[in-house]
Design an enzyme around this catalytic site. Structure first.
Site, short mmCIF file in Angstrom:
data_model
loop_
_atom_site.label_atom_id
_atom_site.label_comp_id
_atom_site.label_asym_id
_atom_site.label_seq_id
_atom_site.Cartn_x
_atom_site.Cartn_y
_atom_site.Cartn_z
N TYR A 1 0.85 -1.19 0.00
CA TYR A 1 0.00 0.00 0.00
C TYR A 1 0.88 1.24 0.00
CZ TYR A 1 -3.61 -3.35 1.51
OH TYR A 1 -4.47 -4.41 1.62
N LEU B 1 -17.67 -3.38 1.78
CA LEU B 1 -18.84 -2.68 1.27
C LEU B 1 -19.05 -2.93 -0.22
CD1 LEU B 1 -18.49 0.71 3.18
CD2 LEU B 1 -19.89 -1.27 3.76
#
Length: 274
Positions: free
Chosen positions: A58, A205
């Site tokens: 990341y 989500l």
């Protein structure tokens, strides 16, 4: 936050924080506002979150450095999970590298950036089709024996790979994609339940379509919660081994996500989402 879950011999909040989204666009480079990113990390701690998930890919490396800059020396009880095994030669690339030598170097880099002597949960980010899976997991087991890793987790694996990993080392967690819209890892989730292993659903989500579905919108209106809170509450209710790690770079969204831990969906709502 009152919900808790076990990761090996560690007890963590059952709603964690996925730190990936704090990086720049495409999870590449630093955020535009470093101070704002650090405020998000600190606010998560204030809200009772004591499990952070990150990875050396990341940024790359940026996310781990940001966590250390914002939170070190770390508050007591904070568990930082990181991952190794994916390379980022450019923003669009996530290339597997499961070679033992690479994983050992990746772990050493994470230790340095996070300013730790041992990683509480170190996860193989993804199997590398060019490297025997047992070799990759074996490298992490070697590092665990050397005292650099407390617990080992695996990510993006099949049930068969999970079983293989468990023959090599004690595995305390699996991180696979899972949400209302994508339940392709249902069999892996069920295996984790049988084995007593935490399941970390990444992309909890899903795409925006999940939050726009008529069923989710109807439930959110009735229970006076946001669609995101309904989707996270569904995950928490779905399985006792579920440890969602929604991520955001926004404090209001963070507070919204953490609020989902207090939302208990009625049986008829769970049935509608089944």
């Amino acid at each position: 936050m009152h919900l808790q879950i076990q990761l090996g011999n560690l007890t963590v909040s059952r709603l964690g924080f996925g730190a990936m989204r704090v990086c720049g666009p495409n999870v590449w480079g630093p955020p535009k506002d470093l101070a704002a990113a650090q405020r998000v990390f600190r606010r998560a701690i204030e809200l009772g979150v004591n499990f952070f998930d990150t990875a050396d890919s990341y940024g790359p490396h940026v996310d781990e450095e940001l966590i250390a800059e914002a939170l070190h020396p770390y508050p007591k009880g904070l568990v930082i999970a990181t991952k190794g095994g994916l390379l980022r030669p450019r923003p669009s690339a996530w290339d597997p590298d499961g070679r033992p030598a690479h994983l050992q170097r990746a772990l050493d880099g994470s230790l340095k950036r996070l300013r730790l002597e041992r990683i509480d949960l170190y996860q193989l980010h993804a199997p590398d089709p060019k490297v025997p899976f047992a070799d990759s997991v074996g490298a992490l087991a070697d590092c665990q024996r050397a005292g650099k890793i407390r617990h080992i987790g695996v990510s993006n694996v099949s049930v068969k790979q999970l079983e293989e990993a468990r023959r090599i080392a004690t595995i305390v967690s699996v991180q696979n994609e899972y949400n209302l819209d994508d339940r392709s890892s249902e069999n892996v989730l069920k295996a984790c339940e049988r084995m007593g292993i935490a399941f970390l659903p990444w992309y909890p989500l899903g795409a925006g379509a999940v939050l726009r579905s008529k069923v989710v919108l109807g439930i959110s209106k009735r229970v006076k919660a946001t669609p995101a809170q309904v989707a996270i509450a569904w995950l928490l209710a779905k399985s006792p081994v579920m440890l969602p790690i929604p991520g955001t770079a926004s404090i209001p969204h963070l507070e919204e996500n953490v609020g989902a831990a207090q939302l208990e969906l009625a049986p008829e709502d769970l049935a509608a989402l089944a």
